[in-house]
Write a protein that holds these residues in place. Sequence first.
Motif, PDB file in Angstrom:
ATOM      1  N   GLY A  78       0.811  -1.210   0.000  1.00 46.43           N
ATOM      2  CA  GLY A  78       0.000   0.000   0.000  1.00 46.43           C
ATOM      3  C   GLY A  78       0.841   1.255   0.000  1.00 46.43           C
ATOM      4  N   GLY A  79       0.238   2.341   0.420  1.00 47.08           N
ATOM      5  CA  GLY A  79       0.964   3.605   0.496  1.00 47.08           C
ATOM      6  C   GLY A  79       1.033   4.350  -0.810  1.00 47.08           C
ATOM      7  N   GLY A  80      -0.035   4.281  -1.617  1.00 51.32           N
ATOM      8  CA  GLY A  80      -0.085   5.084  -2.832  1.00 51.32           C
ATOM      9  C   GLY A  80       0.476   4.432  -4.059  1.00 51.32           C
ATOM     10  N   ALA A 226      -2.290 -14.073   1.781  1.00 53.58           N
ATOM     11  CA  ALA A 226      -2.050 -12.647   1.579  1.00 53.58           C
ATOM     12  C   ALA A 226      -1.590 -11.954   2.856  1.00 53.58           C
ATOM     13  CB  ALA A 226      -3.307 -11.971   1.053  1.00 53.58           C
ATOM     14  N   ASP A 227      -0.685 -10.998   2.673  1.00 56.63           N
ATOM     15  CA  ASP A 227      -0.262 -10.081   3.722  1.00 56.63           C
ATOM     16  C   ASP A 227      -0.393  -8.669   3.152  1.00 56.63           C
ATOM     17  OD1 ASP A 227       0.821 -12.093   5.657  1.00 56.63           O
ATOM     18  OD2 ASP A 227       2.190 -12.478   3.985  1.00 56.63           O
ATOM     19  N   ALA A 228      -0.369  -7.680   4.035  1.00 55.50           N
ATOM     20  CA  ALA A 228      -0.406  -6.290   3.590  1.00 55.50           C
ATOM     21  C   ALA A 228       0.771  -5.540   4.197  1.00 55.50           C
ATOM     22  CB  ALA A 228      -1.721  -5.623   3.981  1.00 55.50           C
ATOM     23  N   LEU A 229       1.395  -4.688   3.400  1.00 54.34           N
ATOM     24  CA  LEU A 229       2.540  -3.911   3.853  1.00 54.34           C
ATOM     25  C   LEU A 229       2.316  -2.455   3.479  1.00 54.34           C
ATOM     26  CD1 LEU A 229       5.514  -3.649   4.869  1.00 54.34           C
ATOM     27  CD2 LEU A 229       6.209  -4.077   2.505  1.00 54.34           C
ATOM     28  N   PHE A 230       2.395  -1.566   4.476  1.00 51.28           N
ATOM     29  CA  PHE A 230       2.250  -0.128   4.237  1.00 51.28           C
ATOM     30  C   PHE A 230       3.485   0.578   4.772  1.00 51.28           C
ATOM     31  CE2 PHE A 230      -1.968  -1.882   4.410  1.00 51.28           C
ATOM     32  CZ  PHE A 230      -2.642  -1.229   3.391  1.00 51.28           C
ATOM     33  N   LYS A 239       3.037   7.613   9.847  1.00 54.94           N
ATOM     34  CA  LYS A 239       3.296   6.384  10.579  1.00 54.94           C
ATOM     35  C   LYS A 239       3.634   5.277   9.615  1.00 54.94           C
ATOM     36  CE  LYS A 239       0.230   7.537  14.453  1.00 54.94           C
ATOM     37  NZ  LYS A 239      -0.944   7.099  15.250  1.00 54.94           N
ATOM     38  N   ARG A 240       4.354   4.317  10.124  1.00 55.82           N
ATOM     39  CA  ARG A 240       4.686   3.129   9.345  1.00 55.82           C
ATOM     40  C   ARG A 240       3.890   1.960   9.897  1.00 55.82           C
ATOM     41  NH1 ARG A 240       9.183   0.935   6.497  1.00 55.82           N
ATOM     42  NH2 ARG A 240       9.333  -1.324   6.771  1.00 55.82           N
ATOM     43  N   THR A 241       3.189   1.282   9.045  1.00 55.94           N
ATOM     44  CA  THR A 241       2.336   0.170   9.474  1.00 55.94           C
ATOM     45  C   THR A 241       2.628  -1.039   8.624  1.00 55.94           C
ATOM     46  OG1 THR A 241       0.581   1.703  10.072  1.00 55.94           O
ATOM     47  CG2 THR A 241      -0.021  -0.621   9.863  1.00 55.94           C
ATOM     48  N   GLU A 242       2.820  -2.149   9.274  1.00 57.97           N
ATOM     49  CA  GLU A 242       3.017  -3.403   8.549  1.00 57.97           C
ATOM     50  C   GLU A 242       2.002  -4.409   9.082  1.00 57.97           C
ATOM     51  OE1 GLU A 242       6.932  -4.841   8.492  1.00 57.97           O
ATOM     52  OE2 GLU A 242       7.853  -2.944   7.973  1.00 57.97           O
TER      53      GLU A 242
END
Length: 243
Positions: A78-80, A226-230, A239-242
């Motif tokens: 994620g993240g744009g 599936a995993d999500a990484l932001f 903020k950093r979110t994983e």
Amino acid sequence: MASRRHVIADDLRTQISTGRIKAGERLPSEAHLAARYAVSTPTLRSALAVLQGEGLVEKVHGKGNFVRHPVQRITYVGGGRTPDAQTATDVALRMTVRTTHLPARGDLTALLRVSASSPLTEFLCLSHEGKSPHSLALIYVPRDLAPADGPSESTLCEELLVRLRELHPPLAEVQERVSARFPTPREAVTLRISSAMPVLAVTRVATDTTGRVVEAARLVLPGDRADALFTHDTMSGDKRTEG
């Protein structure tokens, strides 16, 4: 005392893990298994649903229940970035897209901030690992921003996204909402997963510098793969979110 469905599920799980029933192999018919375990068909189906929920077995409509090959995990970044779920570098997935023209209705009007019946184009991107569906992405754009010639059934989803980016004005904001839920009946059938298998649902809305929504994407990623990484720039205070 364990219920009959869990006893049956445990026995089949052991046969799968020890290789007595191999990946890709079709299980005996439900009637045959019900007779073997001396249970009713509903109880047998409940046992199979346990294995389907674990991602060990998939039910193919009209063909039966099959042992799944080990499912590759992917990471939604994620993240744009590009609204495509297939971002893991070590997973080779075959992806196709189907195009549908439709009027805005229901929650699509609010999602894309358009009036009812506004012309939209829907791109259904379905990835496959071998013969099994892997993940699903529905991308909506205003009709005037869709490629004029329209991608074919065999167009790769990445190619579609590149073409959409070329047609879009510069993006000013991208919002992503991530939630865990159970699949809808349509999603469960499309992805060949149990209705009890949680999915990671991502809704992504991209807005241009004029404030117009130029693209909205809904991604459905089964929880067993599936995993999500932001990642956000900490220098800007984000903020950093994983996950």
